[in-house]
Design a protein around this motif. Sequence first.
Motif, PDB file in Angstrom:
ATOM      1  N   SER A  92     -30.229   8.454 -36.597  1.00  0.00           N
ATOM      2  CA  SER A  92     -30.615   8.434 -38.009  1.00  0.00           C
ATOM      3  C   SER A  92     -29.466   7.976 -38.896  1.00  0.00           C
ATOM      4  O   SER A  92     -29.670   7.218 -39.833  1.00  0.00           O
ATOM      5  N   ASN A  93     -28.251   8.395 -38.575  1.00  0.00           N
ATOM      6  CA  ASN A  93     -27.124   7.983 -39.430  1.00  0.00           C
ATOM      7  C   ASN A  93     -26.737   6.533 -39.198  1.00  0.00           C
ATOM      8  O   ASN A  93     -26.486   5.789 -40.140  1.00  0.00           O
ATOM      9  N   GLN A  94     -26.719   6.141 -37.934  1.00  0.00           N
ATOM     10  CA  GLN A  94     -26.359   4.760 -37.597  1.00  0.00           C
ATOM     11  C   GLN A  94     -27.381   3.824 -38.246  1.00  0.00           C
ATOM     12  O   GLN A  94     -27.043   2.816 -38.843  1.00  0.00           O
ATOM     13  N   TRP A  95     -28.647   4.249 -38.194  1.00  0.00           N
ATOM     14  CA  TRP A  95     -29.715   3.434 -38.715  1.00  0.00           C
ATOM     15  C   TRP A  95     -29.601   3.275 -40.228  1.00  0.00           C
ATOM     16  O   TRP A  95     -29.754   2.197 -40.771  1.00  0.00           O
ATOM     17  N   LYS A  96     -29.240   4.368 -40.923  1.00  0.00           N
ATOM     18  CA  LYS A  96     -29.073   4.262 -42.375  1.00  0.00           C
ATOM     19  C   LYS A  96     -28.007   3.241 -42.731  1.00  0.00           C
ATOM     20  O   LYS A  96     -28.128   2.506 -43.705  1.00  0.00           O
ATOM     21  N   SER A  97     -26.943   3.186 -41.922  1.00  0.00           N
ATOM     22  CA  SER A  97     -25.858   2.248 -42.222  1.00  0.00           C
ATOM     23  C   SER A  97     -26.289   0.794 -42.041  1.00  0.00           C
ATOM     24  O   SER A  97     -25.664  -0.122 -42.552  1.00  0.00           O
ATOM     25  N   LEU A  98     -27.395   0.569 -41.308  1.00  0.00           N
ATOM     26  CA  LEU A  98     -27.867  -0.803 -41.079  1.00  0.00           C
ATOM     27  C   LEU A  98     -28.735  -1.313 -42.224  1.00  0.00           C
ATOM     28  O   LEU A  98     -29.015  -2.497 -42.330  1.00  0.00           O
ATOM     29  N   ILE A  99     -29.196  -0.393 -43.086  1.00  0.00           N
ATOM     30  CA  ILE A  99     -30.130  -0.784 -44.149  1.00  0.00           C
ATOM     31  C   ILE A  99     -29.356  -1.325 -45.340  1.00  0.00           C
ATOM     32  O   ILE A  99     -28.502  -0.647 -45.909  1.00  0.00           O
ATOM     33  N   LYS A 100     -29.628  -2.561 -45.706  1.00  0.00           N
ATOM     34  CA  LYS A 100     -28.934  -3.191 -46.833  1.00  0.00           C
ATOM     35  C   LYS A 100     -29.936  -3.418 -47.970  1.00  0.00           C
ATOM     36  O   LYS A 100     -31.088  -3.753 -47.725  1.00  0.00           O
ATOM     37  N   SER A 101     -29.454  -3.259 -49.199  1.00  0.00           N
ATOM     38  CA  SER A 101     -30.317  -3.623 -50.325  1.00  0.00           C
ATOM     39  C   SER A 101     -30.169  -5.123 -50.567  1.00  0.00           C
ATOM     40  O   SER A 101     -29.176  -5.733 -50.170  1.00  0.00           O
ATOM     41  N   VAL A 102     -31.177  -5.716 -51.195  1.00  0.00           N
ATOM     42  CA  VAL A 102     -31.109  -7.148 -51.498  1.00  0.00           C
ATOM     43  C   VAL A 102     -31.442  -7.367 -52.969  1.00  0.00           C
ATOM     44  O   VAL A 102     -32.229  -6.622 -53.559  1.00  0.00           O
ATOM     45  N   HIS A 103     -30.836  -8.393 -53.536  1.00  0.00           N
ATOM     46  CA  HIS A 103     -31.092  -8.763 -54.924  1.00  0.00           C
ATOM     47  C   HIS A 103     -31.535 -10.223 -54.888  1.00  0.00           C
ATOM     48  O   HIS A 103     -30.759 -11.102 -54.525  1.00  0.00           O
ATOM     49  N   VAL A 104     -32.821 -10.446 -55.182  1.00  0.00           N
ATOM     50  CA  VAL A 104     -33.391 -11.796 -55.125  1.00  0.00           C
ATOM     51  C   VAL A 104     -34.055 -12.084 -56.461  1.00  0.00           C
ATOM     52  O   VAL A 104     -35.004 -11.383 -56.837  1.00  0.00           O
ATOM     53  N   GLY A 105     -33.568 -13.070 -57.176  1.00  0.00           N
ATOM     54  CA  GLY A 105     -34.151 -13.386 -58.484  1.00  0.00           C
ATOM     55  C   GLY A 105     -34.122 -12.165 -59.380  1.00  0.00           C
ATOM     56  O   GLY A 105     -33.091 -11.517 -59.536  1.00  0.00           O
ATOM     57  N   ARG A 106     -35.279 -11.793 -59.918  1.00  0.00           N
ATOM     58  CA  ARG A 106     -35.349 -10.618 -60.803  1.00  0.00           C
ATOM     59  C   ARG A 106     -35.453  -9.315 -60.026  1.00  0.00           C
ATOM     60  O   ARG A 106     -35.451  -8.229 -60.612  1.00  0.00           O
ATOM     61  N   LEU A 107     -35.592  -9.400 -58.703  1.00  0.00           N
ATOM     62  CA  LEU A 107     -35.912  -8.226 -57.886  1.00  0.00           C
ATOM     63  C   LEU A 107     -34.693  -7.594 -57.226  1.00  0.00           C
ATOM     64  O   LEU A 107     -33.805  -8.286 -56.727  1.00  0.00           O
ATOM     65  N   TRP A 108     -34.689  -6.270 -57.186  1.00  0.00           N
ATOM     66  CA  TRP A 108     -33.750  -5.522 -56.345  1.00  0.00           C
ATOM     67  C   TRP A 108     -34.606  -4.670 -55.415  1.00  0.00           C
ATOM     68  O   TRP A 108     -35.495  -3.947 -55.865  1.00  0.00           O
ATOM     69  N   VAL A 109     -34.359  -4.784 -54.108  1.00  0.00           N
ATOM     70  CA  VAL A 109     -35.090  -3.988 -53.118  1.00  0.00           C
ATOM     71  C   VAL A 109     -34.075  -3.218 -52.287  1.00  0.00           C
ATOM     72  O   VAL A 109     -33.133  -3.819 -51.739  1.00  0.00           O
ATOM     73  N   GLY A 110     -34.260  -1.905 -52.193  1.00  0.00           N
ATOM     74  CA  GLY A 110     -33.294  -1.141 -51.410  1.00  0.00           C
ATOM     75  C   GLY A 110     -33.760   0.275 -51.148  1.00  0.00           C
ATOM     76  O   GLY A 110     -34.813   0.709 -51.641  1.00  0.00           O
ATOM     77  N   PRO A 111     -32.975   1.016 -50.369  1.00  0.00           N
ATOM     78  CA  PRO A 111     -33.331   2.394 -50.019  1.00  0.00           C
ATOM     79  C   PRO A 111     -32.975   3.344 -51.162  1.00  0.00           C
ATOM     80  O   PRO A 111     -32.146   3.004 -52.024  1.00  0.00           O
ATOM     81  N   PRO A 112     -33.590   4.534 -51.190  1.00  0.00           N
ATOM     82  CA  PRO A 112     -33.367   5.475 -52.296  1.00  0.00           C
ATOM     83  C   PRO A 112     -31.892   5.810 -52.518  1.00  0.00           C
ATOM     84  O   PRO A 112     -31.463   6.000 -53.651  1.00  0.00           O
ATOM     85  N   TRP A 113     -31.112   5.870 -51.424  1.00  0.00           N
ATOM     86  CA  TRP A 113     -29.711   6.289 -51.575  1.00  0.00           C
ATOM     87  C   TRP A 113     -28.813   5.200 -52.196  1.00  0.00           C
ATOM     88  O   TRP A 113     -27.651   5.413 -52.435  1.00  0.00           O
ATOM     89  N   ASP A 114     -29.385   4.036 -52.448  1.00  0.00           N
ATOM     90  CA  ASP A 114     -28.570   2.941 -52.990  1.00  0.00           C
ATOM     91  C   ASP A 114     -29.013   2.523 -54.400  1.00  0.00           C
ATOM     92  O   ASP A 114     -28.487   1.585 -54.974  1.00  0.00           O
ATOM     93  N   VAL A 115     -29.976   3.256 -54.974  1.00  0.00           N
ATOM     94  CA  VAL A 115     -30.549   2.865 -56.271  1.00  0.00           C
ATOM     95  C   VAL A 115     -29.485   2.777 -57.368  1.00  0.00           C
ATOM     96  O   VAL A 115     -29.551   1.914 -58.245  1.00  0.00           O
ATOM     97  N   ALA A 116     -28.497   3.650 -57.291  1.00  0.00           N
ATOM     98  CA  ALA A 116     -27.444   3.653 -58.326  1.00  0.00           C
ATOM     99  C   ALA A 116     -26.734   2.303 -58.426  1.00  0.00           C
ATOM    100  O   ALA A 116     -26.179   1.956 -59.466  1.00  0.00           O
ATOM    101  N   ASN A 117     -26.769   1.526 -57.338  1.00  0.00           N
ATOM    102  CA  ASN A 117     -26.088   0.225 -57.328  1.00  0.00           C
ATOM    103  C   ASN A 117     -26.969  -0.933 -57.802  1.00  0.00           C
ATOM    104  O   ASN A 117     -26.524  -2.076 -57.840  1.00  0.00           O
ATOM    105  N   ALA A 118     -28.229  -0.649 -58.138  1.00  0.00           N
ATOM    106  CA  ALA A 118     -29.136  -1.725 -58.570  1.00  0.00           C
ATOM    107  C   ALA A 118     -28.720  -2.222 -59.948  1.00  0.00           C
ATOM    108  O   ALA A 118     -28.407  -1.419 -60.824  1.00  0.00           O
ATOM    109  N   PRO A 119     -28.686  -3.561 -60.171  1.00  0.00           N
ATOM    110  CA  PRO A 119     -28.349  -4.075 -61.498  1.00  0.00           C
ATOM    111  C   PRO A 119     -29.315  -3.529 -62.551  1.00  0.00           C
ATOM    112  O   PRO A 119     -30.516  -3.397 -62.298  1.00  0.00           O
TER     113      PRO A 119
END
Length: 288
Positions: A92-119
């Motif tokens: 579970s921990n290793q897997w979380k580290s593999l999940i990356k958020s992406v910023h494409v055009g107007r969109l930000w897609v990511g996991p709940p633990w990374d929302v603070a980093n969304a533009p």
Amino acid sequence: MSQTYLSLTVELPEEASEAAQDLLHESGALGLEVRDRETPPMPGVRGPKPGEAIVIGYFEDRDTAEAAQAEVQDTWPDARVGLEEQPQQDWSNQWKSLIKSVHVGRLWVGPPWDVANAPADSVRLVIEPKMAFGTGDHPTTALCLAAVDAYMKDHPGASVLDVGTGTGVLAIAAKKLGAGRVVGTDNDPTSVELARENLTDNGTPDIDVSGKELTAVEGTFDLVLANILANTLIELAPLIAPKVKDRAILAGVLAHQRADVEAAYRNLGFTVLAGDQQGEWVRIDLKR
């Protein structure tokens, strides 16, 4: 939930990687990890040999894992295959580290633990990844998100059909960017369940997600999205084509498969537009 999981590691030529992923997924893998030129491994993690890929399927029970192993060995006799038991916690921990958020055009897609980093000015999609599927960071998803962003900018209120919706990322993106009627279909009941959870989490409950066959989906759509696999796109062409009013976006296609997929849709009256490419993955844009 058991305290251990099984990892089935398959090392084989890179061109067979996509088929191996498909086979492991179909064989009941709960999640996949791929290490190749497109997705280099994390620091300290063993990478593939030149010209090869490492595909790891994660399984909960031994019978399923062993059946998958037998099928892999049958399909690719020269592949190097290993089955290991791993502690659940590590996964579970290793897997979380593999999940990356992406910023494409107007969109930000990511996991709940990374929302603070969304533009601050981005349209946010929060996807709770269940194992390693469908969070938006795969090249094919990013390619499709860019197409959805561009289309919705020019066609506010457009109707959208997402074939093989998976976790619902593309359908949710379209809705958040101003689409009118949005429908998602998937033949995997687990995906439908996950997609519905994500609709609720993202405040887009009015998207219609189901396991319906395409023939049972009513009407036509301005934009039809299908991020699946090349052979499935070809197989479904006669069912996808009648649903397209204006534009179709196809992905899950490797560069060497492009011509075959394009031909299947050209034969049904589509014009092939410029599309896009990221590494080995191509996006095919079609106009009615």
